[in-house]
Motif scaffolding. Structure first.
Motif, PDB file in Angstrom:
ATOM      1  N   MET A   1     -11.478  45.108   4.868  1.00  0.00           N
ATOM      2  CA  MET A   1     -12.413  44.030   5.389  1.00  0.00           C
ATOM      3  C   MET A   1     -13.493  44.704   5.423  1.00  0.00           C
ATOM      4  SD  MET A   1     -13.553  41.298   3.430  1.00  0.00           S
ATOM      5  CE  MET A   1     -14.640  40.350   4.115  1.00  0.00           C
ATOM      6  N   TYR A   2     -13.142  45.351   6.488  1.00  0.00           N
ATOM      7  CA  TYR A   2     -14.826  46.883   7.265  1.00  0.00           C
ATOM      8  C   TYR A   2     -14.574  47.689   7.232  1.00  0.00           C
ATOM      9  CZ  TYR A   2     -15.256  41.237   8.055  1.00  0.00           C
ATOM     10  OH  TYR A   2     -15.263  39.990   8.063  1.00  0.00           O
ATOM     11  N   GLU A   3     -13.864  48.176   6.239  1.00  0.00           N
ATOM     12  CA  GLU A   3     -13.392  49.879   6.131  1.00  0.00           C
ATOM     13  C   GLU A   3     -12.743  50.393   6.966  1.00  0.00           C
ATOM     14  OE1 GLU A   3     -15.534  53.789   3.891  1.00  0.00           O
ATOM     15  OE2 GLU A   3     -16.668  51.909   5.027  1.00  0.00           O
ATOM     16  N   PRO A   4     -11.720  49.551   7.828  1.00  0.00           N
ATOM     17  CA  PRO A   4     -11.580  50.443   9.291  1.00  0.00           C
ATOM     18  C   PRO A   4     -10.661  51.797   8.341  1.00  0.00           C
ATOM     19  CG  PRO A   4      -9.853  48.440   8.158  1.00  0.00           C
ATOM     20  CD  PRO A   4     -10.662  48.312   7.553  1.00  0.00           C
ATOM     21  N   ILE A   5     -10.243  52.141   9.441  1.00  0.00           N
ATOM     22  CA  ILE A   5      -9.272  53.623   8.942  1.00  0.00           C
ATOM     23  C   ILE A   5      -7.797  53.279   9.670  1.00  0.00           C
ATOM     24  CG2 ILE A   5      -8.406  56.180  10.189  1.00  0.00           C
ATOM     25  CD1 ILE A   5     -11.180  56.554  10.792  1.00  0.00           C
ATOM     26  N   LEU A   6      -7.150  52.331   8.681  1.00  0.00           N
ATOM     27  CA  LEU A   6      -6.208  52.008   8.960  1.00  0.00           C
ATOM     28  C   LEU A   6      -5.070  52.504  10.006  1.00  0.00           C
ATOM     29  CD1 LEU A   6      -5.984  50.624   4.879  1.00  0.00           C
ATOM     30  CD2 LEU A   6      -6.316  49.371   6.633  1.00  0.00           C
ATOM     31  N   THR A   7      -4.954  53.461   9.948  1.00  0.00           N
ATOM     32  CA  THR A   7      -3.954  54.172  10.815  1.00  0.00           C
ATOM     33  C   THR A   7      -3.844  54.243  11.867  1.00  0.00           C
ATOM     34  OG1 THR A   7      -4.926  57.051   9.901  1.00  0.00           O
ATOM     35  CG2 THR A   7      -3.084  55.864   8.215  1.00  0.00           C
ATOM     36  N   LEU A   8      -5.264  53.583  12.084  1.00  0.00           N
ATOM     37  CA  LEU A   8      -5.160  53.832  13.666  1.00  0.00           C
ATOM     38  C   LEU A   8      -5.666  52.433  13.826  1.00  0.00           C
ATOM     39  CD1 LEU A   8      -8.908  54.880  13.904  1.00  0.00           C
ATOM     40  CD2 LEU A   8      -6.662  55.556  14.923  1.00  0.00           C
ATOM     41  N   LEU A   9      -4.915  51.402  12.959  1.00  0.00           N
ATOM     42  CA  LEU A   9      -4.101  49.909  12.994  1.00  0.00           C
ATOM     43  C   LEU A   9      -2.732  49.224  13.535  1.00  0.00           C
ATOM     44  CD1 LEU A   9      -7.183  48.284  10.788  1.00  0.00           C
ATOM     45  CD2 LEU A   9      -7.186  48.068  13.445  1.00  0.00           C
ATOM     46  N   PRO A  10      -2.646  48.518  14.100  1.00  0.00           N
ATOM     47  CA  PRO A  10      -1.335  47.919  14.352  1.00  0.00           C
ATOM     48  C   PRO A  10      -0.838  47.068  12.396  1.00  0.00           C
ATOM     49  CG  PRO A  10      -2.144  46.752  15.568  1.00  0.00           C
ATOM     50  CD  PRO A  10      -3.302  47.731  15.152  1.00  0.00           C
ATOM     51  N   GLU A  11       0.190  47.440  12.423  1.00  0.00           N
ATOM     52  CA  GLU A  11       1.036  47.234  10.865  1.00  0.00           C
ATOM     53  C   GLU A  11       0.084  45.463  10.274  1.00  0.00           C
ATOM     54  OE1 GLU A  11       2.957  46.873   7.004  1.00  0.00           O
ATOM     55  OE2 GLU A  11       1.641  48.686   8.992  1.00  0.00           O
ATOM     56  N   ARG A  12       0.259  44.313  11.542  1.00  0.00           N
ATOM     57  CA  ARG A  12      -0.428  43.224  10.845  1.00  0.00           C
ATOM     58  C   ARG A  12      -2.417  43.174  10.100  1.00  0.00           C
ATOM     59  NH1 ARG A  12      -0.195  42.242  16.424  1.00  0.00           N
ATOM     60  NH2 ARG A  12      -2.029  41.869  16.694  1.00  0.00           N
ATOM     61  N   ASP A  13      -2.491  44.085  11.433  1.00  0.00           N
ATOM     62  CA  ASP A  13      -3.926  44.024  11.369  1.00  0.00           C
ATOM     63  C   ASP A  13      -4.607  44.976  10.223  1.00  0.00           C
ATOM     64  OD1 ASP A  13      -4.672  42.792  13.238  1.00  0.00           O
ATOM     65  OD2 ASP A  13      -5.094  44.737  14.766  1.00  0.00           O
ATOM     66  N   ARG A  14      -3.434  46.120   9.883  1.00  0.00           N
ATOM     67  CA  ARG A  14      -3.991  46.302   7.813  1.00  0.00           C
ATOM     68  C   ARG A  14      -3.526  45.461   7.221  1.00  0.00           C
ATOM     69  NH1 ARG A  14      -0.316  52.050   9.086  1.00  0.00           N
ATOM     70  NH2 ARG A  14      -0.013  53.006  10.822  1.00  0.00           N
ATOM     71  N   LEU A  15      -2.587  45.255   7.478  1.00  0.00           N
ATOM     72  CA  LEU A  15      -2.443  44.196   6.142  1.00  0.00           C
ATOM     73  C   LEU A  15      -3.199  43.096   6.473  1.00  0.00           C
ATOM     74  CD1 LEU A  15       1.443  43.524   6.212  1.00  0.00           C
ATOM     75  CD2 LEU A  15       0.173  44.545   4.508  1.00  0.00           C
ATOM     76  N   GLY A  16      -3.703  42.191   7.511  1.00  0.00           N
ATOM     77  CA  GLY A  16      -4.949  41.870   7.605  1.00  0.00           C
ATOM     78  C   GLY A  16      -6.558  42.100   6.603  1.00  0.00           C
ATOM     79  N   GLN A  17      -6.001  42.997   7.244  1.00  0.00           N
ATOM     80  CA  GLN A  17      -7.824  43.636   6.564  1.00  0.00           C
ATOM     81  C   GLN A  17      -7.960  44.146   4.953  1.00  0.00           C
ATOM     82  OE1 GLN A  17     -11.048  44.915   7.930  1.00  0.00           O
ATOM     83  NE2 GLN A  17     -10.339  43.952   9.714  1.00  0.00           N
ATOM     84  N   ILE A  18      -6.453  44.796   4.402  1.00  0.00           N
ATOM     85  CA  ILE A  18      -6.342  44.892   2.835  1.00  0.00           C
ATOM     86  C   ILE A  18      -6.646  43.601   1.923  1.00  0.00           C
ATOM     87  CG2 ILE A  18      -5.009  45.342   1.404  1.00  0.00           C
ATOM     88  CD1 ILE A  18      -3.349  47.821   3.694  1.00  0.00           C
ATOM     89  N   GLU A  19      -5.536  42.259   2.765  1.00  0.00           N
ATOM     90  CA  GLU A  19      -5.436  40.805   2.581  1.00  0.00           C
ATOM     91  C   GLU A  19      -6.893  40.201   2.188  1.00  0.00           C
ATOM     92  OE1 GLU A  19      -2.065  39.174   4.871  1.00  0.00           O
ATOM     93  OE2 GLU A  19      -1.281  40.702   2.971  1.00  0.00           O
ATOM     94  N   ALA A  20      -7.991  40.571   2.751  1.00  0.00           N
ATOM     95  CA  ALA A  20      -9.111  39.981   3.641  1.00  0.00           C
ATOM     96  C   ALA A  20      -9.728  40.140   2.023  1.00  0.00           C
ATOM     97  CB  ALA A  20      -9.654  39.875   4.790  1.00  0.00           C
ATOM     98  N   LEU A  21      -9.963  41.640   2.717  1.00  0.00           N
ATOM     99  CA  LEU A  21     -11.433  42.420   0.973  1.00  0.00           C
ATOM    100  C   LEU A  21     -10.673  42.416  -0.162  1.00  0.00           C
ATOM    101  CD1 LEU A  21     -13.575  44.025   0.292  1.00  0.00           C
ATOM    102  CD2 LEU A  21     -12.278  46.354   1.081  1.00  0.00           C
ATOM    103  N   ALA A  22      -8.820  42.254  -0.635  1.00  0.00           N
ATOM    104  CA  ALA A  22      -8.712  41.893  -2.241  1.00  0.00           C
ATOM    105  C   ALA A  22      -8.678  40.581  -1.396  1.00  0.00           C
ATOM    106  CB  ALA A  22      -6.730  42.077  -1.107  1.00  0.00           C
ATOM    107  N   ALA A  23      -8.922  39.325  -1.515  1.00  0.00           N
ATOM    108  CA  ALA A  23      -8.837  38.042  -1.534  1.00  0.00           C
ATOM    109  C   ALA A  23     -11.184  37.985  -1.845  1.00  0.00           C
ATOM    110  CB  ALA A  23      -9.106  36.938  -0.585  1.00  0.00           C
ATOM    111  N   GLU A  24     -11.953  38.788  -1.160  1.00  0.00           N
ATOM    112  CA  GLU A  24     -13.260  38.804  -1.304  1.00  0.00           C
ATOM    113  C   GLU A  24     -13.090  39.526  -3.144  1.00  0.00           C
ATOM    114  OE1 GLU A  24     -17.362  38.104  -0.674  1.00  0.00           O
ATOM    115  OE2 GLU A  24     -15.713  37.477   0.033  1.00  0.00           O
ATOM    116  N   VAL A  25     -13.135  40.790  -3.234  1.00  0.00           N
ATOM    117  CA  VAL A  25     -13.000  41.271  -4.915  1.00  0.00           C
ATOM    118  C   VAL A  25     -12.273  39.991  -5.624  1.00  0.00           C
ATOM    119  CG1 VAL A  25     -11.945  42.916  -6.174  1.00  0.00           C
ATOM    120  CG2 VAL A  25     -12.420  43.294  -3.489  1.00  0.00           C
ATOM    121  N   GLU A  26     -11.465  39.369  -5.131  1.00  0.00           N
ATOM    122  CA  GLU A  26     -10.691  38.497  -6.194  1.00  0.00           C
ATOM    123  C   GLU A  26     -12.404  36.844  -6.091  1.00  0.00           C
ATOM    124  OE1 GLU A  26      -7.317  36.100  -7.696  1.00  0.00           O
ATOM    125  OE2 GLU A  26      -7.257  36.836  -5.952  1.00  0.00           O
TER     126      GLU A  26
END
Length: 100
Positions: A1-26
């Motif tokens: 959602m906020y353009e994080p470097i995904l590889t630096l995040l824990p798995e649940r936060d990676r998924l949360g960021q991707i899902e939040a941005l996808a929901a906003e795009v939708e």
């Protein structure tokens, strides 16, 4: 959602960021995205598992990674399949200037 470097995040936060941005795009455009843009185009070998779990089907990856994997610049014009533990994605070289 906020353009994080995904590889630096824990798995649940990676998924949360991707899902939040996808929901906003939708919400904004009426359709969920199938692809993703990686911040800073940072790639790690386990990333396909996260992206696959989030419903991502394709993404550009820095052409430097393809060159370092042994492809010549002349081969950087297609779509490639990558996977991690059975989670597969389509990747294609995105020109960075560093690999070509």
């Amino acid at each position: 959602m906020y353009e994080p470097i995904l590889t630096l995040l824990p798995e649940r936060d990676r998924l949360g960021q991707i899902e939040a941005l996808a929901a906003e795009v939708e919400r904004l455009f009426g359709k969920a995205p199938d692809g993703i843009w990686l911040a800073e185009r940072v790639w790690e070998p386990d990333l396909p598992a996260t992206l696959f779990a989030a419903g991502v089907k394709y993404l550009p990856v820095d052409d430097y990674h393809f060159v370092r994997a042994g492809l010549s610049p002349g081969e950087l014009d297609g779509v490639y399949l990558t996977e991690y533990n059975g989670a597969a994605l389509r990747v294609f070289p995105g020109a960075s200037g560093s690999g070509t």
